[in-house]
Design a protein around this motif. Structure first.
Motif, PDB file in Angstrom:
ATOM      1  N   HIS A  76     107.889  98.869  -4.135  1.00 61.35           N
ATOM      2  CA  HIS A  76     106.733  98.590  -3.720  1.00 61.35           C
ATOM      3  C   HIS A  76     106.617  97.860  -2.465  1.00 61.35           C
ATOM      4  O   HIS A  76     105.767  97.913  -1.763  1.00 61.35           O
ATOM      5  N   THR A  77     107.806  97.009  -2.064  1.00 59.83           N
ATOM      6  CA  THR A  77     107.989  96.272  -0.926  1.00 59.83           C
ATOM      7  C   THR A  77     107.884  97.260   0.403  1.00 59.83           C
ATOM      8  O   THR A  77     107.414  97.091   1.235  1.00 59.83           O
ATOM      9  N   VAL A  78     108.853  98.246  -0.059  1.00 58.00           N
ATOM     10  CA  VAL A  78     109.164  99.159   1.135  1.00 58.00           C
ATOM     11  C   VAL A  78     107.767 100.015   1.263  1.00 58.00           C
ATOM     12  O   VAL A  78     107.486 100.409   2.284  1.00 58.00           O
ATOM     13  N   ASN A  79     107.180 100.256   0.081  1.00 55.77           N
ATOM     14  CA  ASN A  79     106.101 101.301   0.346  1.00 55.77           C
ATOM     15  C   ASN A  79     104.871 100.359   0.872  1.00 55.77           C
ATOM     16  O   ASN A  79     104.192 101.188   1.819  1.00 55.77           O
ATOM     17  N   LYS A  80     104.669  99.111   0.772  1.00 55.37           N
ATOM     18  CA  LYS A  80     103.890  98.260   1.732  1.00 55.37           C
ATOM     19  C   LYS A  80     104.102  98.398   3.084  1.00 55.37           C
ATOM     20  O   LYS A  80     103.226  98.552   3.937  1.00 55.37           O
ATOM     21  N   ALA A  81     105.564  98.361   3.443  1.00 58.10           N
ATOM     22  CA  ALA A  81     105.755  98.107   4.898  1.00 58.10           C
ATOM     23  C   ALA A  81     105.527  99.446   5.399  1.00 58.10           C
ATOM     24  O   ALA A  81     105.034  99.628   6.532  1.00 58.10           O
ATOM     25  N   TYR A  82     105.895 100.829   4.878  1.00 55.37           N
ATOM     26  CA  TYR A  82     105.734 101.925   5.358  1.00 55.37           C
ATOM     27  C   TYR A  82     104.008 102.355   5.487  1.00 55.37           C
ATOM     28  O   TYR A  82     103.543 102.517   6.569  1.00 55.37           O
ATOM     29  N   HIS A  83     103.098 101.703   4.681  1.00 57.51           N
ATOM     30  CA  HIS A  83     101.855 101.649   4.811  1.00 57.51           C
ATOM     31  C   HIS A  83     101.105 100.996   5.775  1.00 57.51           C
ATOM     32  O   HIS A  83     100.244 101.326   6.583  1.00 57.51           O
ATOM     33  N   LEU A  84     101.727  99.821   6.274  1.00 58.26           N
ATOM     34  CA  LEU A  84     101.262  99.014   7.244  1.00 58.26           C
ATOM     35  C   LEU A  84     101.714  99.499   8.422  1.00 58.26           C
ATOM     36  O   LEU A  84     100.895  99.808   9.593  1.00 58.26           O
ATOM     37  N   THR A 143     109.497  84.418   5.942  1.00 62.94           N
ATOM     38  CA  THR A 143     108.809  85.580   6.374  1.00 62.94           C
ATOM     39  C   THR A 143     109.028  86.933   5.119  1.00 62.94           C
ATOM     40  O   THR A 143     110.003  86.963   4.901  1.00 62.94           O
ATOM     41  N   PRO A 144     107.869  87.066   4.864  1.00 55.91           N
ATOM     42  CA  PRO A 144     108.018  88.185   3.847  1.00 55.91           C
ATOM     43  C   PRO A 144     108.918  89.389   3.964  1.00 55.91           C
ATOM     44  O   PRO A 144     108.758  89.798   5.115  1.00 55.91           O
ATOM     45  N   ILE A 145     109.392  89.819   2.890  1.00 54.84           N
ATOM     46  CA  ILE A 145     110.331  91.158   3.239  1.00 54.84           C
ATOM     47  C   ILE A 145     109.636  92.297   3.920  1.00 54.84           C
ATOM     48  O   ILE A 145     110.178  92.993   4.772  1.00 54.84           O
ATOM     49  N   TYR A 146     108.399  92.487   3.438  1.00 53.80           N
ATOM     50  CA  TYR A 146     107.614  93.665   3.953  1.00 53.80           C
ATOM     51  C   TYR A 146     107.511  93.544   5.524  1.00 53.80           C
ATOM     52  O   TYR A 146     107.607  94.313   6.197  1.00 53.80           O
ATOM     53  N   THR A 147     107.247  92.407   5.694  1.00 48.39           N
ATOM     54  CA  THR A 147     106.972  91.903   7.196  1.00 48.39           C
ATOM     55  C   THR A 147     108.302  92.186   8.217  1.00 48.39           C
ATOM     56  O   THR A 147     108.179  92.691   9.172  1.00 48.39           O
ATOM     57  N   GLN A 148     109.509  91.651   7.562  1.00 50.27           N
ATOM     58  CA  GLN A 148     110.754  91.736   8.209  1.00 50.27           C
ATOM     59  C   GLN A 148     111.061  93.515   8.230  1.00 50.27           C
ATOM     60  O   GLN A 148     111.509  93.795   9.368  1.00 50.27           O
ATOM     61  N   LEU A 149     110.674  94.289   7.428  1.00 48.76           N
ATOM     62  CA  LEU A 149     110.843  95.596   7.566  1.00 48.76           C
ATOM     63  C   LEU A 149     109.958  96.169   8.628  1.00 48.76           C
ATOM     64  O   LEU A 149     110.452  96.930   9.362  1.00 48.76           O
ATOM     65  N   ASN A 187     108.846  94.634  10.907  1.00 49.91           N
ATOM     66  CA  ASN A 187     109.134  94.397  12.329  1.00 49.91           C
ATOM     67  C   ASN A 187     110.426  94.887  12.901  1.00 49.91           C
ATOM     68  O   ASN A 187     110.710  95.259  13.923  1.00 49.91           O
ATOM     69  N   GLY A 188     111.407  95.301  11.735  1.00 51.06           N
ATOM     70  CA  GLY A 188     112.628  95.939  12.232  1.00 51.06           C
ATOM     71  C   GLY A 188     112.405  97.230  12.615  1.00 51.06           C
ATOM     72  O   GLY A 188     113.249  97.674  13.360  1.00 51.06           O
ATOM     73  N   ILE A 189     111.619  98.049  12.031  1.00 47.78           N
ATOM     74  CA  ILE A 189     111.218  99.350  12.279  1.00 47.78           C
ATOM     75  C   ILE A 189     110.687  99.391  13.525  1.00 47.78           C
ATOM     76  O   ILE A 189     111.078 100.344  14.277  1.00 47.78           O
ATOM     77  N   ILE A 190     109.636  98.578  13.908  1.00 46.61           N
ATOM     78  CA  ILE A 190     109.153  98.562  15.107  1.00 46.61           C
ATOM     79  C   ILE A 190     110.246  98.216  16.242  1.00 46.61           C
ATOM     80  O   ILE A 190     110.344  98.874  17.348  1.00 46.61           O
ATOM     81  N   GLU A 191     110.867  97.152  15.994  1.00 41.07           N
ATOM     82  CA  GLU A 191     112.080  97.116  16.914  1.00 41.07           C
ATOM     83  C   GLU A 191     113.130  98.273  17.208  1.00 41.07           C
ATOM     84  O   GLU A 191     113.254  98.434  18.255  1.00 41.07           O
ATOM     85  N   GLY A 192     113.190  98.992  16.034  1.00 41.55           N
ATOM     86  CA  GLY A 192     114.192 100.043  16.268  1.00 41.55           C
ATOM     87  C   GLY A 192     113.597 101.170  16.964  1.00 41.55           C
ATOM     88  O   GLY A 192     114.231 101.897  17.881  1.00 41.55           O
ATOM     89  N   ILE A 193     112.268 101.361  16.948  1.00 39.05           N
ATOM     90  CA  ILE A 193     111.478 102.350  17.788  1.00 39.05           C
ATOM     91  C   ILE A 193     111.637 101.913  19.268  1.00 39.05           C
ATOM     92  O   ILE A 193     111.607 102.582  20.239  1.00 39.05           O
ATOM     93  N   MET A 246     119.705 100.614  10.896  1.00 35.69           N
ATOM     94  CA  MET A 246     120.055  99.461  10.409  1.00 35.69           C
ATOM     95  C   MET A 246     118.939  98.553  10.324  1.00 35.69           C
ATOM     96  O   MET A 246     118.471  98.061  11.451  1.00 35.69           O
ATOM     97  N   LEU A 247     118.826  97.685   9.512  1.00 37.68           N
ATOM     98  CA  LEU A 247     117.763  96.896   9.274  1.00 37.68           C
ATOM     99  C   LEU A 247     118.393  95.321   8.735  1.00 37.68           C
ATOM    100  O   LEU A 247     119.232  95.450   7.728  1.00 37.68           O
ATOM    101  N   ASP A 248     117.991  94.495   9.502  1.00 36.04           N
ATOM    102  CA  ASP A 248     118.573  92.923   8.897  1.00 36.04           C
ATOM    103  C   ASP A 248     117.635  92.154   8.289  1.00 36.04           C
ATOM    104  O   ASP A 248     116.537  91.778   8.634  1.00 36.04           O
ATOM    105  N   ILE A 249     117.721  92.403   6.983  1.00 25.37           N
ATOM    106  CA  ILE A 249     116.629  91.537   6.163  1.00 25.37           C
ATOM    107  C   ILE A 249     117.300  90.281   5.555  1.00 25.37           C
ATOM    108  O   ILE A 249     118.355  90.289   5.040  1.00 25.37           O
ATOM    109  N   ASP A 250     116.568  89.230   5.861  1.00 24.96           N
ATOM    110  CA  ASP A 250     117.049  87.977   5.190  1.00 24.96           C
ATOM    111  C   ASP A 250     116.230  87.619   3.865  1.00 24.96           C
ATOM    112  O   ASP A 250     114.991  87.286   4.162  1.00 24.96           O
ATOM    113  N   LEU A 251     116.783  87.592   2.747  1.00 23.79           N
ATOM    114  CA  LEU A 251     116.052  87.508   1.576  1.00 23.79           C
ATOM    115  C   LEU A 251     115.634  85.993   1.321  1.00 23.79           C
ATOM    116  O   LEU A 251     114.973  85.727   0.361  1.00 23.79           O
TER     117      LEU A 251
END
Length: 132
Positions: free
Chosen positions: A51-59, A11-17, A19-25, A2-7
């Motif tokens: 590409h936004t998801v890809n950027k988040a995964y690579h970060l 805050t850039p969407i990739y940063t929200q992703l 942050n959300g994944i790190i919080e999930g961990i 569950m990711l809460d993304i505010d379009l």
């Protein structure tokens, strides 16, 4: 996942992703060795560009939170997360400075700031073994 993304957020969407994944961990909702959704799948689920998801995964890979491989896709780092070394602590201090300055300008005391930090920390760790 569950990711809460505010379009509408600044805050850039990739940063929200990220942050959300790190919080999930941190909350133990995402466990070491667990696979994340594919780039295409997550992008489609969230209605965002792949590409936004890809950027988040690579970060996340650069920070040591995930591994990316051709067979399994993106997997939460199964061995060890990055340490809280001096470089991390320096970066954390830099990121906290504007938040703390804003809180001080609004009249928050050190005790109130510590209480907020403690409450957030406890909330993140609440899933562990029935409590904090």
């Amino acid at each position: 996942m569950m990711l809460d993304i505010d379009l509408q957020s600044e805050t850039p969407i990739y940063t929200q992703l990220v942050n959300g994944i790190i919080e999930g961990i941190a909350r133990r909702q995402l466990l070491p060795g667990e696979a994340l959704p594919s780039v295409r799948s997550l992008a489609a689920d969230l209605g965002i560009n792949l590409h936004t998801v890809n950027k988040a995964y690579h970060l996340l890979k650069q920070e040591g939170y995930v591994q990316i491989n051709r067979k399994q896709g993106v997997v939460i780092e199964p061995d060890a997360f990055p340490p809280a070394d001096e470089a991390f602590k320096d970066r954390l201090a830099r990121q906290l400075r504007p938040l703390l300055a804003d809180a001080i300008c609004r009249g928050m005391t050190k005790a109130e700031l510590e209480a907020v930090c403690s409450a957030v920390y406890d909330d993140m760790r609440a899933n562990e073994q029935g409590g904090v």
